[in-house]
Write a protein that holds these residues in place. Sequence first.
Motif, PDB file in Angstrom:
ATOM      1  N   ARG A 154      57.478  17.564  59.680  1.00  0.00           N
ATOM      2  CA  ARG A 154      58.065  16.183  60.052  1.00  0.00           C
ATOM      3  C   ARG A 154      57.116  15.262  59.116  1.00  0.00           C
ATOM      4  O   ARG A 154      55.885  15.260  59.142  1.00  0.00           O
ATOM      5  CB  ARG A 154      57.998  15.656  61.489  1.00  0.00           C
ATOM      6  N   TRP A 183      62.612  15.201  59.319  1.00  0.00           N
ATOM      7  CA  TRP A 183      62.200  16.469  59.700  1.00  0.00           C
ATOM      8  C   TRP A 183      62.865  17.607  58.536  1.00  0.00           C
ATOM      9  O   TRP A 183      64.114  17.408  58.318  1.00  0.00           O
ATOM     10  CB  TRP A 183      63.064  16.764  61.286  1.00  0.00           C
ATOM     11  N   HIS A 225      53.102  17.984  61.041  1.00  0.00           N
ATOM     12  CA  HIS A 225      53.305  16.561  61.133  1.00  0.00           C
ATOM     13  C   HIS A 225      52.331  15.851  59.959  1.00  0.00           C
ATOM     14  O   HIS A 225      51.088  16.029  59.890  1.00  0.00           O
ATOM     15  CB  HIS A 225      52.994  15.529  62.329  1.00  0.00           C
TER      16      HIS A 225
END
Length: 202
Positions: A86, A100, A169
């Motif tokens: 992400r 994403w 992330h």
Amino acid sequence: MTDLDDLPVAGTAVLLRPTPEGFAVLLMRRPDRGSFPGAWVFPGGKVEPSDRREGADESDDARRAAVRETAEEVGLVISDPVPLSRWQPPVEAPTRIRTWFFLASAPDDEPRVSVDEVVDVVWLSPAEALSRHATGELTLFPPTWVTLHQLSRFASADAALASAGVARHFSTRVVESTHGTHFEWDGLRLRTGSLPWVIDES
């Protein structure tokens, strides 16, 4: 600004196809206008109302967007894409969309491009794509480059797919120095002052 900024959300599909030498990834070139003009990217786009489900996680909405956009942009129907990463854009970005990335096995069908959204497509190994970027033949933006760099570590599509499932992330920070522009994430720095780019990991 924080990592939980209320931003538009998008989904991107990284399609893998086995080859005798390992595997190839589908890249498509955007027109010289709009988002990522002239760059080579993976299929994908913003979450639309039809992608949303009441009570669903953001990642599930983004997954549906990635599947839909892949069908619309390159005519390929994929199923069960697995989360890979992400990407939270830097505060300096003129257009900020949280994206994403998902890995998926490519179907046997050949791509059929949407001429309004795609100029060309190519299947390349991650290493070849990075090499062509280094010579200036392909233009890659940092999330695409980093994704290809990560995938270049795997010998097969199955091994790459097996590594995914929990999204990493990335919250992007832009750092200017006398050596040029750096993009930084936790434990990762991409030095982009000149080609070829170099990645530092800690």
